[in-house]
Design a protein around this motif. Structure first.
Motif, PDB file in Angstrom:
ATOM      1  N   ASP A  31     108.471 -21.420-100.650  1.00  9.80           N
ATOM      2  CA  ASP A  31     106.710 -21.555-100.088  1.00  9.80           C
ATOM      3  C   ASP A  31     105.892 -21.922-101.824  1.00  9.80           C
TER       4      ASP A  31
ATOM      5  N   ARG B 287     102.806 -21.951-102.141  1.00 11.16           N
ATOM      6  CA  ARG B 287     101.802 -21.645-101.894  1.00 11.16           C
ATOM      7  C   ARG B 287     101.893 -19.949-102.565  1.00 11.16           C
ATOM      8  N   TYR B 288     103.819 -19.102-102.098  1.00 13.24           N
ATOM      9  CA  TYR B 288     103.677 -17.784-102.837  1.00 13.24           C
ATOM     10  C   TYR B 288     102.885 -17.737-104.255  1.00 13.24           C
TER      11      TYR B 288
ATOM     12  N   ARG C 141     100.968 -20.150-105.620  1.00 10.89           N
ATOM     13  CA  ARG C 141      99.391 -20.937-105.893  1.00 10.89           C
ATOM     14  C   ARG C 141      98.363 -19.391-105.143  1.00 10.89           C
ATOM     15  N   GLY C 142      99.006 -18.554-104.320  1.00  4.36           N
ATOM     16  CA  GLY C 142      98.336 -17.715-103.914  1.00  4.36           C
ATOM     17  C   GLY C 142      98.168 -16.641-105.154  1.00  4.36           C
ATOM     18  N   ALA C 143      99.128 -16.477-105.921  1.00  2.00           N
ATOM     19  CA  ALA C 143      99.352 -15.216-106.854  1.00  2.00           C
ATOM     20  C   ALA C 143      98.578 -15.870-107.877  1.00  2.00           C
TER      21      ALA C 143
ATOM     22  N   VAL D 135     106.860 -12.849-108.699  1.00  2.00           N
ATOM     23  CA  VAL D 135     106.697 -12.856-107.506  1.00  2.00           C
ATOM     24  C   VAL D 135     108.103 -13.326-107.615  1.00  2.00           C
TER      25      VAL D 135
ATOM     26  N   PHE E 296      95.044 -27.030-107.947  1.00  7.62           N
ATOM     27  CA  PHE E 296      96.500 -26.946-107.493  1.00  7.62           C
ATOM     28  C   PHE E 296      96.523 -28.522-107.779  1.00  7.62           C
TER      29      PHE E 296
ATOM     30  N   PRO F 132      94.078 -22.686-113.197  1.00  8.56           N
ATOM     31  CA  PRO F 132      93.696 -22.404-111.646  1.00  8.56           C
ATOM     32  C   PRO F 132      93.656 -20.082-111.848  1.00  8.56           C
TER      33      PRO F 132
ATOM     34  N   LEU G 281      91.856 -17.674-102.484  1.00 10.78           N
ATOM     35  CA  LEU G 281      92.713 -18.824-101.724  1.00 10.78           C
ATOM     36  C   LEU G 281      92.936 -17.877-100.482  1.00 10.78           C
TER      37      LEU G 281
ATOM     38  N   PHE H  36      95.383 -19.162 -97.261  1.00 12.46           N
ATOM     39  CA  PHE H  36      96.266 -20.183 -96.406  1.00 12.46           C
ATOM     40  C   PHE H  36      96.326 -19.688 -94.987  1.00 12.46           C
TER      41      PHE H  36
ATOM     42  N   LEU I 151     100.951 -15.000 -95.820  1.00 10.11           N
ATOM     43  CA  LEU I 151     101.798 -15.202 -97.307  1.00 10.11           C
ATOM     44  C   LEU I 151     101.870 -14.060 -98.759  1.00 10.11           C
TER      45      LEU I 151
ATOM     46  N   PHE J 215     103.590 -10.866-100.152  1.00 11.21           N
ATOM     47  CA  PHE J 215     104.876 -10.442-100.851  1.00 11.21           C
ATOM     48  C   PHE J 215     105.834 -10.370-100.182  1.00 11.21           C
TER      49      PHE J 215
ATOM     50  N   HIS K  39     108.948  -8.724-100.676  1.00 11.27           N
ATOM     51  CA  HIS K  39     109.184  -7.986-101.403  1.00 11.27           C
ATOM     52  C   HIS K  39     108.280  -6.451-102.238  1.00 11.27           C
ATOM     53  N   LEU K  40     106.985  -6.782-101.700  1.00 10.78           N
ATOM     54  CA  LEU K  40     106.463  -5.866-102.054  1.00 10.78           C
ATOM     55  C   LEU K  40     106.248  -5.089-100.888  1.00 10.78           C
TER      56      LEU K  40
ATOM     57  N   PHE L 198      98.580  -5.820-106.686  1.00 10.66           N
ATOM     58  CA  PHE L 198      98.775  -7.181-107.556  1.00 10.66           C
ATOM     59  C   PHE L 198      97.216  -7.750-106.918  1.00 10.66           C
TER      60      PHE L 198
ATOM     61  N   ARG M 132      93.711  -8.837-100.186  1.00 11.04           N
ATOM     62  CA  ARG M 132      94.454  -8.630-101.104  1.00 11.04           C
ATOM     63  C   ARG M 132      93.349  -9.454-102.059  1.00 11.04           C
TER      64      ARG M 132
END
Lengths: 558, 218
Positions: A450, A452-453, A455-457, A471, B58, B82, B89, B91, B95, B97, B99-100, B108, B156
């Motif tokens: 995705d 958006r991961y 973009r979010g980061a 990420v 974006f 960005p 942002l 969504f 979203l 992460f 793995h964390l 993060f 976050r």
């Protein structure tokens, strides 16, 4: 920096193919200054055509290639169509892993152990069913003049390959909903699969199928074990002449390599024409509206022998293991009488040095391939541009061009660069074949992540490099490791590339196993063949378990 | 008479976004004062998401042609990358992460110039407590409920000290009960921190709750 990776990648894996093709084309027309041949002529072709066994070699090549590719496709389609959507499908995919991981040569060696007149199958059924108390002398089950054993060997590798390609393609098609929709209109399940699902899978398995056609037409490693020796298939003939002590044989060998290329190109063009014709008539077949037909009984009927071929492939790997640990195994006993590690001990010196070289080459080629592929994919996502279909064809080029048509030319070029016979040369030659497979297995999961991961980061203030390393790469750890395992398996299976680029001076388990195939005792062959299958299989299981350990507490990545 | 110099405001000046020949958004001017929530509504394909993508940085410039400027606190960030815009942002999906851990996700977001580990940890813990999730730090985000995950995603975003917040239908996947309380929490946090908010939504209730300007796209 990143922008340089895609062109560098293209250069690294396409230059050897193109340079190699040119370097084989010229000798085929009599030009090879290295051995003093400087006049262009058709003499190499004449001596190829005048070779006594040429006609039969050509016929053998064509019949093996056509039979193996068509049966592989039919078998893979039948199995996947029959099993997809059932609870057996997952187990079926697991059962394919050993066959996918094992090199062609190892399976060929094991298959010879299994189906030879003195092989495991005859031992299992003798003397009860056959009455034989000693191996039958008049039975020819391997190296038969029609190449049927070779076809069987090819099927054990190509059916799993196409089945996996079909399975991957299935993931992108709402197959179960399509079938449900058709069944609601009165179509039978199998007919619905053939009429609705298969046409949508085809575009994605076209190139894998072409690779199967090319490989089946020009196979060398399996043919050395399972194919007839005199006359051999064309590609084996070329390989034999390329390694002749009489250097003048290079020229007809190059001509044979070019003829091999011509056969493959013609074969692929023919496939394209057949596809075109099928697309025309197929529409009529779809629009006639018949709710069931031959597919009803044809699919299960084809699935059964296909499953038997795959079972034989798995038994072949087991046969390698059995023979490597057998102390005494007199004929007609179903299993060895006593067990020993003697063969492993006595082969250990040879095994260790070739295993070291094998692992070094495989790890280096795979690591380079992974870095290049990840670089290309990262560059692709930063520029938000997906490459067109042409790039996919380029990617498949090393898999479509017969190896025998460019490896000699590559060797000539390596000699001029003073690289022949070095580890660097072998790693580079392996990279040519490792890179496409690594890219193909990495690209889908990468593109499916995705966006958006990222973009979010970025909106949290992370730089592109930080997003990549903290990420994207961790989330994609599993597919990255799987791609690595695929790369290692491909590298370990390389025979011709190692022989040519290594100038016969670098021994890997693949070259050792095939060198010994005709001479050594079964225990030693068993050791080398088994080792060749076990190493890639270990890599696969590592790639699947490691992420599970690292992300033990992360259900979202399960 | 645009007063986009209002301190702390998010301002759009003459924003035009074209797809092919057609203008999805035509010379949009909008000033969102700190703490206010502006709502963009319109049917699918009307350019809502493209507008958010343009503001966040974006937008795919191979596909869309965009003009106009985005100003944050009076500074034009249209040409900024960005990650330099400091526009948060949220969504439709959280979203987080995968793995964390929960606290890993929050850390993060904490800006890197807060280098002291204890201080970073304290900020993350405080954010968790703020969200009513004290003690959840070590958890795997996949084990949280939808509402809890949404709150972690909000915290976050806030921990990264944004100067404005973009909401891309962030309430649409929550069930009716959660939706109201989470919406109130987001608007409350934005007001407390003086963040201008630009929200895209399908839901007229969202627009009503926001109470700010409503832009309707055709």
């Amino acid at each position: 920096m990143l922008a340089l990776i895609p062109p560098a990648t293209l250069f690294l894996f396409l230059a050897p193919v193109l340079v190699g093709l040119a370097g084989t084309l010229l000798p085929a027309f009599g030009y090879l200054p290295a051995i003093g041949a400087t006049g262009f002529s058709l003499a190499p072709w004449r001596s190829l055509f005048d070779w006594p066994g040429f006609g039969s070699a050509l016929r053998l090549t064509l019949s093996v290639g056509v039979l193996a590719s068509l049966l592989s496709l039919a078998g893979a389609v039948a199995l996947v169509a029959t099993l997809s959507g059932t609870r057996w499908f997952a187990r079926f995919q697991t059962a394919l892993t050993p066959l996918l991981a094992s090199p062609h040569a190892a399976i060929a060696l094991g298959l010879a152990f299994l189906i030879a007149p003195s092989g495991w199958i005859v031992r299992l059924i003798s003397p009860e069913l056959t009455g034989w108390t000693r191996p039958p002398g008049d039975l020819v089950t391997i190296r038969d003049p029609h190449g049927l054993a070779l076809v069987a060997g090819l099927l054990t590798k190509e059916i799993p390959y196409l089945a996996i390609a079909l399975t991957a393609a299935l993931g992108q098609v709402p197959a179960q909903r399509l079938i449900a929709c058709a069944r609601a209109m009165g179509y039978s399940r199998n007919t619905a699969w053939l009429k609705l699902v298969l046409p949508r899978l085809w575009p994605q398995i076209r190139l894998p199928f072409y690779a199967v056609v090319a490989y089946s037409l020009s196979v060398v490693d399996q043919a050395l074990v399972l194919g007839p020796g005199n006359p051999p298939p064309l590609a084996v003939l070329a390989a034999r002449w390329f390694s002749d002590y009489d250097l003048a044989q290079y020229l007809p060998a190059a001509a044979a390599g070019m003829l091999q290329l011509g056969l493959v190109v013609t074969g692929l063009l023919l496939c394209r024409c057949v596809e075109f014709a099928l697309a025309k008539t197929g529409r009529h077949w779809l629009e006639r509206g018949r709710r069931s037909g031959m597919g009803e009984w044809l699919l299960p009927l084809a699935a059964a022998p296909t499953a038997a071929v795959l079972a034989a492939g798995l038994l072949a790997l087991l046969a390698l293991a059995l023979w490597s640990f057998a102390a005494s195994w007199p004929f007609s006993a179903a299993l060895p009488r006593s067990w020993t590690l003697a063969a492993w001990m006595s082969a250990s010196g040879r095994l260790q040095s070739s295993l070291e070289a094998t692992c070094l080459i495989a790890c280096a080629a795979t690591l380079i391939a992974l870095i290049l592929c990840l670089g290309c994919l990262e560059q692709e996502s930063r520029r938000a541009r997906k490459p067109g279909n042409g790039v996919l064809w380029l990617l498949y080029l090393p898999l479509l061009v017969p190896q025998i048509a460019f490896l000699f030319g590559l060797q000539v070029a390596l000699v001029r660069l003073r690289l022949d016979g070095t580890l660097v040369a072998v790693i580079w030659a392996h990279l040519v074949f490792v890179l496409p497979y690594v890219f193909l297995s990495l690209a889908d999961p990468w593109r499916a992540l995705d966006p958006r991961y990222a973009r979010g980061a970025a909106s949290l203030g992370a730089s592109p490099a930080r997003i990549l390393f903290t990420v994207k790469l961790p989330i994609l750890l599993r597919p990255i490791l799987v791609a690595g395992a695929v790369g290692v398996a491909v590298s370990i299976g390389q025979y011709l590339a190692t022989v040519f680029a290594g100038a016969g001076r670098i021994a890997t388990i693949a070259t050792e196993a095939l060198t010994l195939a005709s001479g050594a005792d079964r225990a030693t062959i068993g050791v080398l063949g088994f080792a060749q299958s076990v190493v890639p299989l270990l890599c696969y299981s590592l790639a699947l378990t490691l992420p599970r350990l690292i992300f033990a507490n992360r259900r979202g990545l399960a | 008479m645009t007063n986009d110099r209002t301190s702390g405001a998010l301002a759009l000046r003459g924003v035009t976004i074209r797809l092919g020949g057609a203008a999805l958004i035509d010379r949009l001017d909008l000033v969102i004062p700190p703490g206010d929530v502006a709502t963009v509504m319109g049917p699918s394909g009307s350019g809502k998401s493209s507008l958010l993508a343009f503001v966040a940085g974006f937008l795919d410039h191979h596909v869309f042609k965009a003009e106009g400027a985005v100003l944050v606190d009076g500074v034009d960030v249209t040409r900024e990358r960005p990650e330099r815009r400091r526009i948060g942002l949220l969504f439709q999906d959280d979203l987080l992460f995968p793995h964390l851990s929960v606290v890993g996700n929050l850390l993060f977001g904490v800006p890197a110039d807060i280098a002291n580990r204890a201080e970073r940890q304290a900020l993350a813990e405080a954010a968790l407590a703020d969200a009513g999730l004290a003690g959840f730090g070590a958890r795997d985000p996949a084990t949280l409920s939808g509402g809890q995950r949404a709150r972690v995603a909000l915290m976050r975003a806030l921990l990264s000290r944004p100067r404005a917040l973009l909401l891309d239908e962030p309430f649409s996947k929550l069930d009716a009960e959660l939706r109201g309380s989470f919406r109130a929490m987001v608007f409350e946090q934005a007001r407390l921190r003086g963040l201008p908010v630009l929200m895209v939504t399908h839901d007229p209730d969202d627009a009503e709750a926001a109470g700010g300007v409503v832009v309707r796209l055709a």
